[in-house]
Design an enzyme around this catalytic site. Structure first.
Site, PDB file in Angstrom:
ATOM      1  N   SER A   1       0.824  -1.221   0.000  1.00 34.38           N
ATOM      2  CA  SER A   1       0.000   0.000   0.000  1.00 34.38           C
ATOM      3  C   SER A   1       0.854   1.266   0.000  1.00 34.38           C
ATOM      4  O   SER A   1       0.640   2.179  -0.818  1.00 34.38           O
ATOM      5  CB  SER A   1      -0.969   0.009   1.186  1.00 34.38           C
ATOM      6  OG  SER A   1      -0.292  -0.219   2.399  1.00 34.38           O
TER       7      SER A   1
ATOM      8  N   HIS B   1      -2.264  -8.769   1.895  1.00 33.72           N
ATOM      9  CA  HIS B   1      -1.933  -7.509   2.592  1.00 33.72           C
ATOM     10  C   HIS B   1      -3.110  -7.143   3.519  1.00 33.72           C
ATOM     11  O   HIS B   1      -3.459  -7.916   4.394  1.00 33.72           O
ATOM     12  CB  HIS B   1      -1.628  -6.449   1.524  1.00 33.72           C
ATOM     13  CG  HIS B   1      -1.004  -5.182   2.015  1.00 33.72           C
ATOM     14  ND1 HIS B   1      -0.422  -5.053   3.240  1.00 33.72           N
ATOM     15  CD2 HIS B   1      -0.887  -3.949   1.424  1.00 33.72           C
ATOM     16  CE1 HIS B   1       0.040  -3.814   3.391  1.00 33.72           C
ATOM     17  NE2 HIS B   1      -0.246  -3.128   2.303  1.00 33.72           N
TER      18      HIS B   1
ATOM     19  N   HIS C   1       5.169 -12.650   7.623  1.00 33.38           N
ATOM     20  CA  HIS C   1       5.432 -11.272   7.205  1.00 33.38           C
ATOM     21  C   HIS C   1       6.654 -11.242   6.302  1.00 33.38           C
ATOM     22  O   HIS C   1       7.570 -12.048   6.465  1.00 33.38           O
ATOM     23  CB  HIS C   1       5.664 -10.356   8.414  1.00 33.38           C
ATOM     24  CG  HIS C   1       5.436  -8.915   8.101  1.00 33.38           C
ATOM     25  ND1 HIS C   1       6.426  -8.118   7.577  1.00 33.38           N
ATOM     26  CD2 HIS C   1       4.333  -8.149   8.188  1.00 33.38           C
ATOM     27  CE1 HIS C   1       5.924  -6.908   7.370  1.00 33.38           C
ATOM     28  NE2 HIS C   1       4.655  -6.895   7.723  1.00 33.38           N
TER      29      HIS C   1
ATOM     30  N   ARG D   1       2.297  -4.589  16.716  1.00 30.27           N
ATOM     31  CA  ARG D   1       0.918  -4.103  16.515  1.00 30.27           C
ATOM     32  C   ARG D   1      -0.066  -5.188  16.961  1.00 30.27           C
ATOM     33  O   ARG D   1      -1.151  -4.898  17.441  1.00 30.27           O
ATOM     34  CB  ARG D   1       0.695  -3.716  15.047  1.00 30.27           C
ATOM     35  CG  ARG D   1       1.654  -2.639  14.548  1.00 30.27           C
ATOM     36  CD  ARG D   1       1.534  -2.422  13.055  1.00 30.27           C
ATOM     37  NE  ARG D   1       1.854  -3.625  12.296  1.00 30.27           N
ATOM     38  CZ  ARG D   1       1.728  -3.758  10.986  1.00 30.27           C
ATOM     39  NH1 ARG D   1       1.259  -2.746  10.270  1.00 30.27           N
ATOM     40  NH2 ARG D   1       2.054  -4.874  10.367  1.00 30.27           N
TER      41      ARG D   1
ATOM     42  N   ASP E   1      -2.880  -8.309  11.488  1.00 32.65           N
ATOM     43  CA  ASP E   1      -4.224  -8.689  11.074  1.00 32.65           C
ATOM     44  C   ASP E   1      -4.809  -9.860  11.861  1.00 32.65           C
ATOM     45  O   ASP E   1      -6.005 -10.122  11.781  1.00 32.65           O
ATOM     46  CB  ASP E   1      -4.217  -9.034   9.578  1.00 32.65           C
ATOM     47  CG  ASP E   1      -3.907  -7.806   8.730  1.00 32.65           C
ATOM     48  OD1 ASP E   1      -4.532  -6.763   8.972  1.00 32.65           O
ATOM     49  OD2 ASP E   1      -3.028  -7.885   7.856  1.00 32.65           O
TER      50      ASP E   1
END
Ligand code: HAX
Length: 438
Positions: free
Chosen positions: A240, A270, A317, A326, A372
């Site tokens: 992105s 993604h 990843h 995160r 995610d």
């Protein structure tokens, strides 16, 4: 009081000589060497992009302007009675590298309020889309439809100097960010709440207003702030951010760039992975009749997915080689607010079983959870159960990082991006020569 624009101007003037010196005096110093594996393998790890907004260390995770996630969360000011910082403060930090004061945050908020009005035609464009349009398509289309508002295009056409590009780009960034929360909330209420739209409240901060427009009660405002901050930036190489940078390198304006960034984020490898995680877990839940699976049960579901040749969403990843901080930040939130929530228990069991399985199979370079794996559960808990909307939340957060990057791209006059491609035969020839000389 020094305005954000003035401060930015000063920082840019101070920074430019560093870039110029590197380029003019040390332009031929080698920054990296690349292998055939990297050429074929998605340019992994090749050092060929530059950003000072954030840096991703494979073992430590992301730093925003040199602050880790816990430091960012601790140092940025928070609205009274709230646990998560202002998104406006994060934007200030990304742009300037400085932790803002309350009054500097109020300035960003006032700028957003001034520019908030979404042109009517944007809503008409969203309404004209077929009802089964994915929310990411609606967001990307809505953003792109505003391209005719671009200040950069108007100024560029009037012949501004290269050193002034950043200022017009900054204008576009503020206008776009001031509206993106409303557009996102409109897409949600329009698609899932029968078009019952809630108007923006100018007395609220970005996160608070977003929760208000979504129609979700406290503490969802803090969830929104946390979510937008955690997803804002992950250095320049992810799909992105890189898409946004690439598009803008052609001097395409912020609307083209952010719309493209949204399209890149929409892929299942993604940003769509958060939707995929929820879909996957709901499937498991159905098969389990709502019961919490044991580790043995869960292992079977994981193996079954891998056997079908699919990836386990939320794990792995391209850069990180440890649990994504995160993920950890969201896990800590869950442990505090929803420790006994069944879906969180699912995430917890997955955390125990997936990494050992991926390690045992030995293919994935990183067996650990990414951002995610955890995020959808929190949304679900607070009533946002329409998981095909989740990536829109990611996109709103990511827009803050990509806009900041693009302002600086223009400030430092980074050129149009144009990596070189080779043919397969050329690579084969390189191998032949390498063999002959070894
Ligand atoms: N489950 C199963 N297999 C996996 C895997 C996972 N979660 N992660 C990697 N692998 C496999 C890859 O598919 C690849 O297999 P092949 O050689 O057969 O193609 C192999 O392990 C090596 O891959 P890698 O080098 O470790 O990973 P990449 O850098 O190529 O890809 C991805 C990184 C994030 C795309 C990958 O780990 C993945 O597909 N994960 C699941 C989807 C996901 O969670 N995406 C979100 C990532 C974070 C993000 O960007 N959020 O927006």
């Amino acid at each position: 009081m020094e305005t954000l624009r003035e401060k930015l101007h000063q920082k840019i003037e101070e920074w430019r000589p560093r870039t110029t010196k590197l380029l003019k005096e040390y332009g031929n110093v080698k920054a990296d060497e690349i292998t055939i594996e990297q050429v074929i393998g998605g340019a992994r790890d090749i050092k060929c992009l530059i950003t000072d907004i954030s840096y991703l260390d494979p073992h430590e995770g992301i730093r925003f302007r040199n602050y880790t996630i816990p430091e960012t969360m601790e140092k940025l000011p928070k609205p009274a009675g709230c646990e998560m910082p202002y998104v406006e403060g994060l934007f200030y930090l990304l742009l300037t590298g400085d932790i803002p004061t309350e009054s500097e945050i109020a300035e960003v908020n006032a700028e957003f309020n001034k520019r908030k009005e979404v042109p009517r035609y944007v809503y008409d464009v969203i309404n004209a889309l077929p009802p089964d349009t994915h929310p990411m398509v609606a967001l990307s289309t809505a953003v792109l439809s505003m391209q005719k508002e671009s200040v950069f295009v108007k100024k560029y056409n009037s012949g501004i100097k290269k050193t002034e590009y950043w200022d017009a780009t900054y204008e576009d960034a503020l206008n776009l960010l001031a509206r993106i929360g409303q557009i996102g909330a409109y897409i949600y209420r329009n698609k899932y709440k029968g078009g019952n739209i809630i108007k923006s409240d100018p007395n609220l901060d970005f996160g608070g207003d977003f929760a208000h427009m979504m129609g979700i009660a406290k503490p969802y405002d803090d969830v929104a702030r946390m979510y937008f901050i955690l997803h804002s930036d992950h250095e320049s190489g992810n799909v992105s951010a890189h898409t946004g940078h690439l598009i803008s390198s052609a001097l395409s304006d912020m609307y083209y760039s952010i719309s493209g960034m949204i399209n890149g984020l929409a892929g299942p490898l993604h940003g769509l992975a958060n939707e995929e995680v929820l879909r996957w877990m709901q499937g498991v839940m159905e098969k389990m009749g709502g019961k919490i699976p044991t580790e043995t049960d869960m292992k079977e579901f994981v193996y079954a997915t891998l056997k079908e040749g699919k990836v386990i969403p939320g794990y792995g990843h391209a850069v990180l080689r440890k649990t994504d901080p995160r993920y950890t930040a969201q896990r800590e939130f869950c442990l505090k607010y929803l420790p006994d929530y069944p879906l969180f228990k699912y995430v917890d069991v997955l955390f125990k079983v997936v990494p050992p399985i991926l390690l045992e199979l030995g293919k994935a370079k990183n067996p650990w959870p990414n951002v995610d794996a955890q995020s959808g559960v929190i949304q679900w808990y607070y009533g946002l159960t329409e998981y095909d909307y989740y990536t829109v939340l990611f996109a709103i957060g990511r827009a803050f990082g990509v806009c900041s990057n693009i302002v600086w791209d223009r400030a430092l006059a980074y050129p149009i991006e144009r990596p070189k491609s080779v043919t397969t035969a050329m690579l084969e020839e390189i191998v032949t020569k390498a063999k002959a000389s070894s």
